[in-house]
Write a protein that holds these residues in place. Structure first.
Motif, PDB file in Angstrom:
ATOM      1  N   VAL A  60       0.856  -1.191   0.000  1.00 49.99           N
ATOM      2  CA  VAL A  60       0.000   0.000   0.000  1.00 49.99           C
ATOM      3  C   VAL A  60       0.887   1.235   0.000  1.00 49.99           C
ATOM      4  O   VAL A  60       1.814   1.345   0.801  1.00 49.99           O
ATOM      5  CB  VAL A  60      -0.917   0.020   1.244  1.00 49.99           C
ATOM      6  CG1 VAL A  60      -1.842   1.231   1.212  1.00 49.99           C
ATOM      7  CG2 VAL A  60      -1.719  -1.271   1.337  1.00 49.99           C
ATOM      8  N   PHE A  61       0.641   2.161  -0.944  1.00 48.07           N
ATOM      9  CA  PHE A  61       1.321   3.462  -0.949  1.00 48.07           C
ATOM     10  C   PHE A  61       0.287   4.536  -0.659  1.00 48.07           C
ATOM     11  O   PHE A  61      -0.644   4.706  -1.438  1.00 48.07           O
ATOM     12  CB  PHE A  61       1.924   3.774  -2.321  1.00 48.07           C
ATOM     13  CG  PHE A  61       3.147   2.987  -2.658  1.00 48.07           C
ATOM     14  CD1 PHE A  61       4.289   3.097  -1.891  1.00 48.07           C
ATOM     15  CD2 PHE A  61       3.169   2.157  -3.766  1.00 48.07           C
ATOM     16  CE1 PHE A  61       5.430   2.396  -2.222  1.00 48.07           C
ATOM     17  CE2 PHE A  61       4.317   1.457  -4.102  1.00 48.07           C
ATOM     18  CZ  PHE A  61       5.442   1.567  -3.319  1.00 48.07           C
ATOM     19  N   ASN A  62       0.448   5.272   0.393  1.00 46.05           N
ATOM     20  CA  ASN A  62      -0.473   6.373   0.740  1.00 46.05           C
ATOM     21  C   ASN A  62      -1.934   5.987   0.521  1.00 46.05           C
ATOM     22  O   ASN A  62      -2.662   6.687  -0.167  1.00 46.05           O
ATOM     23  CB  ASN A  62      -0.203   7.640  -0.084  1.00 46.05           C
ATOM     24  CG  ASN A  62       1.264   7.868  -0.343  1.00 46.05           C
ATOM     25  OD1 ASN A  62       2.076   7.714   0.559  1.00 46.05           O
ATOM     26  ND2 ASN A  62       1.598   8.222  -1.558  1.00 46.05           N
ATOM     27  N   THR A  66      -3.681   0.723  -2.784  1.00 50.71           N
ATOM     28  CA  THR A  66      -3.133  -0.631  -2.795  1.00 50.71           C
ATOM     29  C   THR A  66      -2.617  -0.951  -4.188  1.00 50.71           C
ATOM     30  O   THR A  66      -3.387  -1.019  -5.145  1.00 50.71           O
ATOM     31  CB  THR A  66      -4.194  -1.656  -2.372  1.00 50.71           C
ATOM     32  OG1 THR A  66      -4.823  -1.176  -1.201  1.00 50.71           O
ATOM     33  CG2 THR A  66      -3.567  -3.002  -2.088  1.00 50.71           C
ATOM     34  N   VAL A  67      -1.324  -1.120  -4.307  1.00 51.15           N
ATOM     35  CA  VAL A  67      -0.688  -1.302  -5.599  1.00 51.15           C
ATOM     36  C   VAL A  67      -0.485  -2.784  -5.899  1.00 51.15           C
ATOM     37  O   VAL A  67      -0.610  -3.227  -7.033  1.00 51.15           O
ATOM     38  CB  VAL A  67       0.654  -0.538  -5.621  1.00 51.15           C
ATOM     39  CG1 VAL A  67       1.430  -0.855  -6.864  1.00 51.15           C
ATOM     40  CG2 VAL A  67       0.411   0.951  -5.515  1.00 51.15           C
ATOM     41  N   VAL A  68      -0.173  -3.557  -4.867  1.00 47.56           N
ATOM     42  CA  VAL A  68      -0.024  -5.006  -5.017  1.00 47.56           C
ATOM     43  C   VAL A  68      -1.048  -5.655  -4.092  1.00 47.56           C
ATOM     44  O   VAL A  68      -1.082  -5.367  -2.896  1.00 47.56           O
ATOM     45  CB  VAL A  68       1.402  -5.463  -4.660  1.00 47.56           C
ATOM     46  CG1 VAL A  68       1.494  -6.974  -4.669  1.00 47.56           C
ATOM     47  CG2 VAL A  68       2.407  -4.873  -5.642  1.00 47.56           C
ATOM     48  N   SER A 114       1.347  -1.240 -18.249  1.00 51.50           N
ATOM     49  CA  SER A 114       2.057  -0.238 -17.464  1.00 51.50           C
ATOM     50  C   SER A 114       1.215   0.194 -16.262  1.00 51.50           C
ATOM     51  O   SER A 114       0.016   0.377 -16.376  1.00 51.50           O
ATOM     52  CB  SER A 114       2.343   0.962 -18.367  1.00 51.50           C
ATOM     53  OG  SER A 114       3.208   1.830 -17.724  1.00 51.50           O
ATOM     54  N   GLY A 115       1.853   0.288 -15.104  1.00 48.13           N
ATOM     55  CA  GLY A 115       1.156   0.771 -13.910  1.00 48.13           C
ATOM     56  C   GLY A 115       0.432  -0.311 -13.132  1.00 48.13           C
ATOM     57  O   GLY A 115      -0.251  -0.017 -12.158  1.00 48.13           O
ATOM     58  N   CYS A 116       0.572  -1.572 -13.520  1.00 42.79           N
ATOM     59  CA  CYS A 116      -0.173  -2.628 -12.839  1.00 42.79           C
ATOM     60  C   CYS A 116       0.534  -3.106 -11.574  1.00 42.79           C
ATOM     61  O   CYS A 116       0.000  -3.918 -10.831  1.00 42.79           O
ATOM     62  CB  CYS A 116      -0.429  -3.806 -13.777  1.00 42.79           C
ATOM     63  SG  CYS A 116       1.045  -4.755 -14.141  1.00 42.79           S
ATOM     64  N   GLY A 117       1.755  -2.621 -11.327  1.00 39.01           N
ATOM     65  CA  GLY A 117       2.455  -2.976 -10.089  1.00 39.01           C
ATOM     66  C   GLY A 117       3.615  -3.939 -10.270  1.00 39.01           C
ATOM     67  O   GLY A 117       4.102  -4.504  -9.299  1.00 39.01           O
ATOM     68  N   LYS A 118       4.089  -4.097 -11.501  1.00 39.10           N
ATOM     69  CA  LYS A 118       5.193  -5.037 -11.755  1.00 39.10           C
ATOM     70  C   LYS A 118       6.475  -4.600 -11.063  1.00 39.10           C
ATOM     71  O   LYS A 118       7.113  -5.383 -10.360  1.00 39.10           O
ATOM     72  CB  LYS A 118       5.465  -5.140 -13.267  1.00 39.10           C
ATOM     73  CG  LYS A 118       4.263  -5.473 -14.113  1.00 39.10           C
ATOM     74  CD  LYS A 118       4.640  -5.574 -15.576  1.00 39.10           C
ATOM     75  CE  LYS A 118       5.130  -4.281 -16.189  1.00 39.10           C
ATOM     76  NZ  LYS A 118       4.122  -3.245 -16.337  1.00 39.10           N
ATOM     77  N   THR A 119       6.839  -3.329 -11.283  1.00 44.04           N
ATOM     78  CA  THR A 119       8.079  -2.840 -10.690  1.00 44.04           C
ATOM     79  C   THR A 119       8.021  -2.939  -9.174  1.00 44.04           C
ATOM     80  O   THR A 119       8.990  -3.357  -8.526  1.00 44.04           O
ATOM     81  CB  THR A 119       8.328  -1.388 -11.132  1.00 44.04           C
ATOM     82  OG1 THR A 119       8.507  -1.368 -12.538  1.00 44.04           O
ATOM     83  CG2 THR A 119       9.558  -0.804 -10.460  1.00 44.04           C
ATOM     84  N   THR A 120       6.864  -2.597  -8.614  1.00 49.76           N
ATOM     85  CA  THR A 120       6.713  -2.671  -7.163  1.00 49.76           C
ATOM     86  C   THR A 120       6.937  -4.099  -6.680  1.00 49.76           C
ATOM     87  O   THR A 120       7.618  -4.332  -5.675  1.00 49.76           O
ATOM     88  CB  THR A 120       5.314  -2.170  -6.767  1.00 49.76           C
ATOM     89  OG1 THR A 120       5.122  -0.869  -7.330  1.00 49.76           O
ATOM     90  CG2 THR A 120       5.171  -2.097  -5.261  1.00 49.76           C
ATOM     91  N   THR A 121       6.392  -5.078  -7.396  1.00 47.05           N
ATOM     92  CA  THR A 121       6.582  -6.477  -7.019  1.00 47.05           C
ATOM     93  C   THR A 121       8.062  -6.847  -7.028  1.00 47.05           C
ATOM     94  O   THR A 121       8.572  -7.483  -6.096  1.00 47.05           O
ATOM     95  CB  THR A 121       5.811  -7.392  -7.995  1.00 47.05           C
ATOM     96  OG1 THR A 121       4.464  -6.934  -8.070  1.00 47.05           O
ATOM     97  CG2 THR A 121       5.837  -8.827  -7.546  1.00 47.05           C
TER      98      THR A 121
HETATM   99  N1  LIG Z   1       6.976   4.895  -4.077  1.00 44.82           N
HETATM  100  C1  LIG Z   1       5.708   5.009  -4.513  1.00 44.82           C
HETATM  101  N2  LIG Z   1       4.851   5.847  -3.881  1.00 44.82           N
HETATM  102  C2  LIG Z   1       3.581   5.969  -4.308  1.00 44.82           C
HETATM  103  N3  LIG Z   1       3.054   5.313  -5.345  1.00 44.82           N
HETATM  104  C3  LIG Z   1       3.852   4.469  -6.018  1.00 44.82           C
HETATM  105  C4  LIG Z   1       5.214   4.266  -5.635  1.00 44.82           C
HETATM  106  N4  LIG Z   1       5.765   3.369  -6.489  1.00 44.82           N
HETATM  107  C5  LIG Z   1       4.784   3.019  -7.350  1.00 44.82           C
HETATM  108  N5  LIG Z   1       3.644   3.674  -7.077  1.00 44.82           N
HETATM  109  C6  LIG Z   1       2.363   3.522  -7.800  1.00 44.82           C
HETATM  110  O1  LIG Z   1       2.090   2.156  -7.913  1.00 44.82           O
HETATM  111  C7  LIG Z   1       1.508   1.857  -9.168  1.00 44.82           C
HETATM  112  C8  LIG Z   1       2.263   0.737  -9.825  1.00 44.82           C
HETATM  113  O2  LIG Z   1       3.562   1.156 -10.120  1.00 44.82           O
HETATM  114  P1  LIG Z   1       4.649   0.208 -10.752  1.00 44.82           P
HETATM  115  O3  LIG Z   1       4.862  -0.946  -9.862  1.00 44.82           O
HETATM  116  O4  LIG Z   1       5.832   1.043 -11.052  1.00 44.82           O
HETATM  117  O5  LIG Z   1       3.960  -0.251 -12.101  1.00 44.82           O
HETATM  118  P2  LIG Z   1       4.578  -0.944 -13.388  1.00 44.82           P
HETATM  119  O6  LIG Z   1       6.013  -1.242 -13.142  1.00 44.82           O
HETATM  120  O7  LIG Z   1       3.756  -2.169 -13.603  1.00 44.82           O
HETATM  121  O8  LIG Z   1       4.382   0.025 -14.509  1.00 44.82           O
HETATM  122  C9  LIG Z   1       1.495   3.155  -9.948  1.00 44.82           C
HETATM  123  O9  LIG Z   1       0.201   3.676  -9.919  1.00 44.82           O
HETATM  124  C10 LIG Z   1       2.447   4.038  -9.210  1.00 44.82           C
HETATM  125  O10 LIG Z   1       2.035   5.355  -9.288  1.00 44.82           O
END
Ligand SMILES: Nc1ncnc2c1ncn2[C@@H]1O[C@H](COP(=O)(O)OP(=O)(O)O)[C@@H](O)[C@H]1O
Ligand SMILES: [Mg+2]
Lengths: 375, 305
Positions: A28-30, A33-35, A54-61
């Protein structure tokens, strides 16, 4: 529901060793819920891709695995060890960053040696392994250069070498080829694949490019909106998508929403919203249960075209040709059925149809060439 | 400028004017642009400096005296141990306060740039720069009231039964005063550099196994080296020429070049020739520092190899 489906996949996972395990991981970011509750088991030595828009949460995972983020709930394990509270610099993983993040003040050689120097390896060992990595990515003659003096593709190779030289348990790659032009990307795909085969190290790659994921991966997890839609081999993902999202996101498809009317002779007859009757083979992964609402998916290349009415009436519909587009090896047809549905059909060029625009024609496909997915 | 350059292959016959005329033509544009600031520089910098240089070549000149004699006597004079000691002390004060401001300023700039919440950064910076808006004289007097034997610091110490400190009118007071004066410059320059730092590099270092201190020394410091150099040179230059702090806080033992120059022009000694010679030495030292600043101050870390 899709998650229970993929957990039931009959693979002998019990005696396989896992390099990375995610257990009900949330982030959860602020308040956002991203993941959302990801369960994932990545096997030792496999090339695993996380694929999604794009934006589905891959990088976050990926960052959760690397340790740059801590899960809000759930657990990450590497080689069976819980990574809770283990900082990034203590985890046996190395990352190839989305835009490389090379150290500008260090030469190529020093960039690659960075991790080994931190681990206080002997001079001889560092020399040997850096040289080896440089050779692996074919960058020996650039060792003395600085990152600013390299092209994008060369920087990419340095980033790879900098990760691989540490002999990590898992290599994490975040859109590793995303910044390269098409030709270079194809070349690097081959090299990535070769590297993976030669090293036998587990690769976890994040990408939004379905072709890249399909061609490189042993298994793919399709991610959508913070959740995993399906995990499977490229073949399973493409030929047996389990959700409409996967069917639509991976490759092209034609989707029909409808209800199951009858189940005769082991077939489902689906009546679509626009009144078409489609025969479908029941979906195995549903385990005998029959959903009410379904989405029928037919790949464009599975559809046949004909100017005369075919002999078999199964999944055969009349329509007219709207548009033809030559793609070289294939021809792409846009057909509008009498019901008003529009379909795309892909045919090899040799079977070129002598049809004028607007001319009436028939389309048909076998009941085994389409899939019923739960909506 | 480059737009006015005709390619010879396009107009081979149009080259009627001789070469030098064409070259002159290329100079018109830059001259027009550089003209006004050039005149300004000439009147306010170049001519006064030349005048001082002229004065420095006349030995022992006092106001009202005829200008007689000519030579490098003043410069030879400066080489006497007594003056060399003063020059050395000035350099020592400038170097010392440079080191102090760097040690104090780096953590502050680091905290504002990398750790404080984004929306507070500007406010924190303004808070730090605020002292710059008061007169340097006022700040020096404030330090006198703090540091003098019966001042704020000592009454504070004695209420807690601690031994009092005698800091005023010695070098420690000069270091304190200068560091206080120049700290905001240092923080501003370091902040600008740290704020530009690519945060992903810190993650990359952690990814490769570097702990926070290792990342700091192996990535943050090298990446911000141009900013560190710029901040240090800036404080060094300002410290070398500072007059107010050594004069008001340093006492008789803290004679610096700037105070010496003051004495030669307006103090008891009155030797304009020597004062001008000392000024030329100071100008030269500062110019070298500024040249270094221009050469290394505003570079990408990439080219810093
Ligand atoms: N450090 C962070 N703080 C707040 N929101 C974030 C942060 N990192 C990612 N997000 C949000 O999480 C969502 C998924 O991001 P991300 O994992 O980068 O997606 P992807 O890599 O699939 O494009 C986006 O909406 C992004 O704005
Ligand atoms: Mg991403």
């Amino acid at each position: 529901m899709s998650q229970t489906a993929m957990q039931n996949r009959p693979v002998a996972e019990t005696n396989t060793r896992f390099d990375v395990e995610l257990r009900k991981v949330f982030k959860v970011f602020n308040g956002e819920t991203v993941v959302r509750g990801i369960d994932l088991n990545i096997r030792q030595g496999e090339f695993f891709s996380i694929l999604g828009p794009s934006g589905c949460g891959k990088t976050t995972t990926l960052r959760l695995i690397a340790g740059f983020e801590e899960p809000s709930a759930g657990e990450v394990l590497i080689r069976g060890r819980s990574m809770s509270g283990v900082p990034a610099y203590r985890r046996p993983v190395n990352t190839v960053f989305q835009s490389y993040a090379l150290f500008g003040h260090l030469s190529v050689w020093e960039n690659i040696a960075f991790g080994l120097r931190i681990k206080r390896q002997s001079k001889a060992e560092i020399q040997k392994r850096v040289q080896e990595s440089l050779r692996l990515v074919k960058m020996e003659q650039f060792a003395r250069r600085y990152p600013a003096q390299l092209s994008g593709g060369q920087q990419q190779r340095v980033a790879l070498a900098r990760a691989l030289v540490n002999q990590p348990t898992v290599v994490l790659l975040d859109e590793p080829l995303g910044a390269l032009d098409l030709k270079l990307r194809k070349e690097m795909q081959v090299e990535l694949s070769t590297l993976h085969k030669n090293l036998g190290v587990t690769f976890v790659m994040v990408t939004h490019d379905q072709e890249e994921a399909l061609s490189l991966s042993d298994r793919i997890a399709v991610m959508h909106d913070g959740k995993l839609e399906q995990i499977g081999t490229p073949n399973q993902i493409y030929d047996y998508p389990q959700t409409p999202f996967v069917a639509d996101f991976i490759g092209d498809t034609n989707l029909f929403k409808g209800r199951i009317e009858t189940t005769d002779y082991g077939m489902w007859q689906v009546r679509t919203e626009r009144g078409l009757r489609i025969l479908v083979k029941p979906t195995e992964s549903l385990n005998g249960s029959m959903p009410n609402q379904v989405v029928v998916s037919v790949r464009p290349e599975k559809i046949q075209l004909s100017l005369e009415k075919p002999s078999s009436p199964i999944n055969c519909f009349e329509g007219r040709l709207m548009h033809t587009m030559y793609l070289g090896t294939h021809v792409h047809y846009l057909v509008e059925l009498l019901s008003g549905d529009r379909l795309t059909v892909l045919q090899p060029n040799r079977a070129k149809l002598a049809a004028e625009p607007d001319s009436p024609l028939y389309i048909y496909w076998a009941e085994t060439d389409c899939l019923a997915l739960t909506a | 400028m480059s737009t006015s350059t005709p390619t010879p292959s396009v107009v081979p016959k149009a080259k009627v004017s001789p070469r030098w005329q064409q070259k002159l033509g290329h100079l018109v544009g830059p001259l027009v642009l550089l003209g006004p600031p050039g005149v300004w520089l000439l009147l306010l910098l170049v001519i006064p400096t030349l005048l001082i240089f002229q004065l420095s070549l006349i030995p022992g000149i006092r106001p009202g005296q005829p200008m007689d004699g000519f030579g490098f006597g003043n410069y030879l004079n400066i080489l006497q141990p007594i003056y060399l000691q003063v020059i050395w002390r000035s350099v020592f004060f400038a170097l010392g306060s440079t080191v102090l401001t760097l040690l104090l300023g780096f953590p502050v700039a680091y905290w504002i740039a990398l750790m404080a919440p984004k929306r507070w950064q500007n406010l924190l910076l303004v808070g730090f720069v605020l002292p710059l808006w008061t007169s340097s004289l006022l700040r020096a007097y404030a330090w006198i009231t703090i540091l003098r034997p019966t001042g704020v610091l000592n009454s504070f110490l004695s209420t807690f039964g601690l031994p009092t400190l005698d800091l005023l009118n010695r070098s420690s007071a000069v270091f304190i005063g200068m560091s206080y004066s120049f700290l905001p410059y240092m923080v501003l320059v370091l902040y600008a550099s740290l704020e530009k730092l690519d945060k992903r590099l810190l993650e990359a270092a952690a990814d490769l196994g570097a702990s926070a201190p290792q990342t700091f020394w192996k990535v943050t410091v090298p990446q911000t080296l141009p900013g560190i150099a710029a901040g240090c040179l800036l404080v060094f230059i300002a410290g070398l020429g500072d007059f107010v702090v050594p004069e008001l806080l340093g006492g008789a033992s803290s004679m610096t070049v700037s105070r010496l120059i003051y004495n030669q022009f307006l103090g008891a000694t009155r030797n304009w020739g020597l004062g001008s010679g000392l000024s030329m030495v100071l100008i030269l030292a500062v110019s070298i520092a500024i040249a270094l600043l221009i050469k290394y101050g505003d570079r990408d870390p990439e080219s810093f190899s």
